[in-house]
Design an enzyme around this catalytic site. Structure first.
Site, PDB file in Angstrom:
ATOM      1  N   SER A 272       0.835  -1.202   0.000  1.00 23.02           N
ATOM      2  CA  SER A 272       0.000   0.000   0.000  1.00 23.02           C
ATOM      3  C   SER A 272       0.868   1.249   0.000  1.00 23.02           C
ATOM      4  O   SER A 272       2.005   1.235   0.478  1.00 23.02           O
ATOM      5  CB  SER A 272      -0.892   0.024   1.238  1.00 23.02           C
ATOM      6  OG  SER A 272      -0.130   0.364   2.398  1.00 23.02           O
ATOM      7  N   ASP A 273       0.323   2.326  -0.539  1.00 20.33           N
ATOM      8  CA  ASP A 273       0.958   3.621  -0.317  1.00 20.33           C
ATOM      9  C   ASP A 273       0.848   3.934   1.177  1.00 20.33           C
ATOM     10  O   ASP A 273      -0.001   3.386   1.894  1.00 20.33           O
ATOM     11  CB  ASP A 273       0.282   4.708  -1.163  1.00 20.33           C
ATOM     12  CG  ASP A 273       1.223   5.858  -1.462  1.00 20.33           C
ATOM     13  OD1 ASP A 273       2.235   6.019  -0.750  1.00 20.33           O
ATOM     14  OD2 ASP A 273       0.958   6.618  -2.420  1.00 20.33           O
TER      15      ASP A 273
END
Length: 732
Positions: A272-273
Site C-alpha cells: 500500500s501507499d
C-alpha cells in the site's frame, strides 16, 4: 575455555538449524522453498510480516528468531538515486529522464542506482541495521499518466503517454533488478496503481479522492504501462490512495485480483501507499472497522501495509482470520509473495553464491556514475526555441553577459522531489557551469538572483537591471521547485511563480536589445507564451530538475559541446483554458492522444543544432489479419553540419470512424546518434496488441491503419524543421 566451547556449539547449532530447513536448500525450486518457510509460520508471525511495510516506525518487518530469519526493510526510495540513506550519486528527476526517450540510458541509470542501493544495504546489514531507506525493495518507478499540468507529482512521472511510460519503466525495472539468472539486485515497485494523477490537495485531498473513470479510459490510458511493468518482471506494485469508481484501490478486487493477478499473471507483491489502508476506513469511509478494512484489503490482493500508525490496520489480520473474514489460504498467498522476493534477493542463500553481496560503497560517486549523471543531464535538455543566427550554440566569445534568476546558484532548487542526499561538493550550478566555459562573459559576467527564493514574491528589480545593463548576452534561469510543485502540493495555475515573468522582462529590457536565453527548471509546464513570442528571447531550454550535473550539462549545451535532442514528454498547454478540471478523469481534451486544440508546444517536440530528413518509410506486410504484427523501416539522414542525436517517433492512427481510439498513439521510439552527412536505417515492430482498442472487450478494428514516422508528431503548428512520413497498411 568453557565459554568458547559454548559459543562454538551455539554457532554450530545455528549453522545446523539453517542447513536443516528446506527453505534454505538452494537445490530446491523457489516455490517449494517458499511453501516450506510459510508453512512453518504461525498466524501471528504472518501478521507481523504483512503489517510492517517500511516507513518510519512501520518498519522493518521483525525477525523470526526461532527460524533464524533476520528483519527486513521494505521501504526504500530509488526514483533518481538512492534516497535518504546517506551519500549517493544524484541523477535527473524522472520527468527529465523521460524527455531523453532513451531506453539504454534509463537502463544504465537504474543499474547504477541499484548498485548503490545494494552497496548501502550490504553495509547497513553488516552492522545489524535495517533502518528506513536501507532496504533492497524500491518504491519506484512512478508511471502514472501526466494528465494535468497542475498535479504536484508530474515531475516524478515519465510523462503523458502510456506507451512511453511502459517503455521506460521496462528499462528501469530490468536495469534495477539486474540480469543475474538467479538473483535480483534490488526489486522495482511500479506505482501508483491505479487511475492516480491528481489532485494532491487542490481542490480536494488525494487521501479521499474518487477517480471516476470509464472502462475504456481505464483500459487504454491508465493500465497499459502497468501491464508493461509486470511483463518487464517487476516484483512489486504499490496500490494508490484514491478510489476507483467508488472502491479504494488497495481494496479493489477488480484491480488487484481480477486484472493484476488474473489477467496479468503477476507473481510479485502489492504494497500500500503510506497510510492508504487506514484511509479506506477514515477517509473513504468504505469500511466500518479496522478488522473489516484489513479483510477488504487482503482479500482484494494487498500483501503489505505501509502505514502511518504504529499499531496499523494489518495488525488486525489475525482477528479477521479468526472471524472468518479472510481464509488461511489467502493470507498464506499474500505472505508467500513477500518471501519469494526476499528469496530472489538472496536472503536465504549463502552470501558467497550471490555476486551482489560483494558490492561496496566505493561505487558511490564513482567516476563512472558521475559521468553517467552528466550524460543523463545533457540528454534531458529540450531545445524549445532557437534562432540559429542569434541564439545557440554560442561558438564565439561573449564579452559581457548577465546570469539572473533564482535558479542560477541555488543547489537545492536543481533537485526534484525524492532526490538523494545532496552532496554539494559534486554539484555544479548553472552559474558555476557558465563560469567554467571561459567564453561567456570574458570581460564581465554579472550574476543576480533577483528573488529571495523560488516563489519570487520578494523581487529586487534593481539588482537584475544593474546586472544586465547593456550586456551582450542575457541568460535567465527560472522555474518552480519542490515548494511549488511536489507530493501533496498541487499548483493552482501554470503561471511563472511570483515576479519571475517581470524578472525576465526586466533583464531583457535592461540589456537594450541583446539576445536572451531562457532556461527553465520545472516539472509540469509553465506559461511562457511571452518568451515564445518575444523576438528578443532567441532560445528557450527546458532543463527540468537535472540534479548534481546541472551546470555541466547546461554549459555543454550552451556552447555546442553537446547538441540537445530532448523531446517534450507532455503536451504544453497555451493556457489553463485548454485544461479540463483536475478532478475530471475523462480523457476528453487531455494529452496529445485526445487534445483537439493548439498547444503552446506539442508532445514529442524538440529542436536540434543540426537538421534531419526522413525517407524510405516502409510497412510490411501491406495487409495483415487482426492480431498480427507489422514491421516498419525508415531512414533518417543528418543533413546539417553537426553530429547529433535524433529521436525517431512512430505513431499509429486507426481507421476513420473508429470511435474507441485516440487520434494517434506513439507505438515506437528510438534515440539514435547520427553523424553529420550520414544516414541510419531504423527498424521497428508494431504488435497486434498495440493496434487494439477497448469497446466492451479488446479488438483490432478492421480497415486502413496509418503509420507516421519522424522526429515529432505529424501536423503540429509548432514543429521542428524535419519532415514526417506517412504510410498505411490494411487490417482484414
Amino acid at each position: 575455555m568453557a565459554v568458547q566451547v559454548l559459543l562454538l556449539c551455539a554457532l554450530l547449532g545455528t549453522a545446523l538449524v539453517r542447513a536443516e530447513y528446506p527453505f534454505r536448500n538452494t537445490s530446491l525450486p523457489w516455490d517449494e522453498r517458499v511453501q516450506d518457510l510459510v508453512g512453518r509460520l504461525t498466524l501471528q508471525e504472518i501478521v507481523d510480516q504483512m503489517s510492517h511495510g517500511g516507513a518510519n516506525n512501520n518498519g522493518p518487518a521483525p525477525p523470526i528468531d526461532r527460524l533464524d530469519i533476520n528483519p527486513y526493510q521494505w521501504g526504500t526510495e530509488c526514483l533518481s538515486g538512492d534516497v535518504q540513506a546517506g551519500p549517493a550519486t544524484s541523477f535527473p528527476q524522472s520527468i527529465g529522464l523521460s524527455a531523453t526517450f532513451d531506453y539504454d540510458l534509463l537502463y544504465k541509470f537504474a543499474s547504477a542506482v541499484s548498485d548503490e542501493v545494494r552497496a548501502k544495504n550490504n553495509n547497513a546489514t553488516s552492522h545489524g541495521s535495517y533502518a528506513f531507506h536501507t532496504g533492497l525493495s524500491c518504491w519506484s518507478p512512478v508511471i502514472n499518466i501526466l494528465r494535468d499540468p497542475r498535479w504536484g507529482r508530474n515531475q516524478e512521472t515519465y510523462g503523458e503517454d502510456p506507451w512511453l511510460n511502459g517503455y521506460l519503466a521496462k528499462a528501469y525495472v530490468t536495469g534495477l533488478q539486474g540480469d543475474h539468472p538467479r538473483y535480483v539486485e534490488s526489486n522495482a515497485g511500479c506505482k501508483h496503481f491505479d487511475v492516480h494523477g491528481g489532485p494532491e490537495n487542490i481542490p480536494v485531498s488525494r487521501f479521499s479522492f474518487d477517480s471516476k473513470v470509464t472502462m475504456r479510459d481505464w483500459r487504454m490510458t491508465f493500465l497499459p504501462q502497468f501491464k508493461m511493468c509486470v511483463e518487464a518482471g517487476a516484483w512489486s506494485l504499490m496500490c494508490s490512495y484514491n478510489s476507483i469508481n467508488g472502491v479504494p484501490a488497495c481494496a479493489n478486487k477488480e484491480l488487484l485480483t481480477d486484472i493484476l493477478y488474473g489477467e496479468y499473471n503477476f507473481t510479485g507483491y502489492v504494497v500500500s501507499d503510506q497510510g492508504a489502508i487506514e484511509n479506506i476506513l477514515v477517509a473513504h469511509h468504505y469500511t466500518k472497522t479496522e478488522v473489516e478494512t484489513a479483510a477488504a484489503a487482503v482479500n482484494a490482493g494487498t500483501c503489505l501495509e505501509d502505514a502511518n500508525l504504529e499499531k496499523n490496520v494489518f495488525t488486525q489480520i489475525g482477528n479477521a482470520v479468526n472471524q472468518g473474514l479472510i481464509s488461511n489460504d489467502t493470507v498464506k498467498d499474500r505472505v508467500s509473495r513477500l518471501f519469494l522476493v526476499r528469496m530472489r534477493l538472496g536472503e536465504f542463500d549463502p552470501p558467497e553464491m550471490n555476486p551482489y553481496t560483494k558490492i561496496n560503497t566505493s561505487i558511490i560517486q564513482s567516476p563512472e556514475h558521475i559521468e553517467l549523471s552528466e550524460q543523463a543531464a545533457r540528454e534531458t535538455i529540450v531545445l524549445m526555441k532557437n534562432d540559429p543566427k542569434k541564439g545557440l550554440p554560442i561558438t564565439s566569445t561573449v564579452d559581457t553577459a548577465c546570469v539572473v534568476g533564482p535558479f542560477i546558484d541555488n543547489v537545492e532548487y536543481l533537485f526534484g522531489d525524492y532526490a538523494p542526499t545532496i552532496m554539494p561538493e559534486f554539484v555544479t550550478t548553472p552559474l558555476k557551469g557558465i563560469q567554467s566555459t571561459g567564453s561567456i562573459g570574458t570581460s564581465k559576467l554579472s550574476p543576480a538572483e533577483g528573488c529571495k527564493d523560488n516563489h519570487c514574491d520578494s523581487y529586487d528589480s534593481g539588482a537584475v537591471t544593474s546586472a544586465c545593463d547593456s550586456v551582450d548576452l542575457v541568460i535567465v534561469c527560472l522555474g518552480t521547485g519542490n515548494s511549488i510543485e511536489s507530493e501533496g502540493n498541487d499548483r493552482a495555475n501554470i503561471s511563472l511563480p511570483g515576479h519571475q515573468l517581470q524578472l525576465l522582462q526586466d533583464a531583457a529590457s535592461a540589456s537594450k536589445g541583446s539576445p536572451v536565453v531562457l532556461v527553465l527548471f520545472n516539472g509540469g509546464p509553465l506559461d511562457i507564451s511571452w518568451a515564445k513570442d518575444s523576438s528578443q528571447v532567441v532560445a528557450i531550454l527546458e532543463a527540468f530538475f537535472p540534479a548534481q550535473s546541472a551546470g555541466v550539462a547546461l554549459a555543454d549545451v550552451l556552447t555546442g559541446k553537446y547538441n540537445p535532442a530532448g523531446r517534450l514528454p507532455y503536451t504544453w498547454p497555451a493556457s489553463l483554458d485548454q485544461v479540463p478540471p483536475i478532478t475530471n478523469y475523462t480523457m476528453v481534451n487531455r494529452t496529445y492522444r485526445y487534445f483537439t486544440g493548439t498547444p503552446l508546444y506539442p508532445f514529442g517536440y524538440g529542436l536540434s543544432y543540426t537538421d534531419f530528413t526522413y525517407s524510405a518509410l516502409t510497412v510490411s506486410p501491406p495487409s495483415i489479419k487482426a492480431g498480427d504484427s507489422v514491421s516498419i523501416s525508415v531512414t533518417v539522414k543528418n543533413t546539417g553540419t553537426l553530429d547529433g542525436d535524433e529521436v525517431t517517433q512512430v505513431y499509429l492512427s486507426w481507421p476513420e470512424g473508429t470511435t474507441a481510439a485516440p487520434m494517434r498513439q506513439l507505438v515506437a521510439a528510438q534515440r539514435t546518434f547520427v553523424q553529420d552527412g550520414t544516414s541510419v536505417t531504423l527498424k521497428f515492430q508494431v504488435s497486434g496488441e498495440q493496434m487494439q482498442v477497448w469497446t466492451e472487450k479488446w479488438e483490432v478494428p478492421l480497415g486502413n491503419m496509418t503509420v507516421f514516422a519522424g522526429g515529432q508528431q505529424p501536423g503540429q503548428a509548432t514543429a521542428a524543421p524535419s519532415n514526417v512520413l506517412q504510410a498505411s497498411f490494411i487490417v482484414q
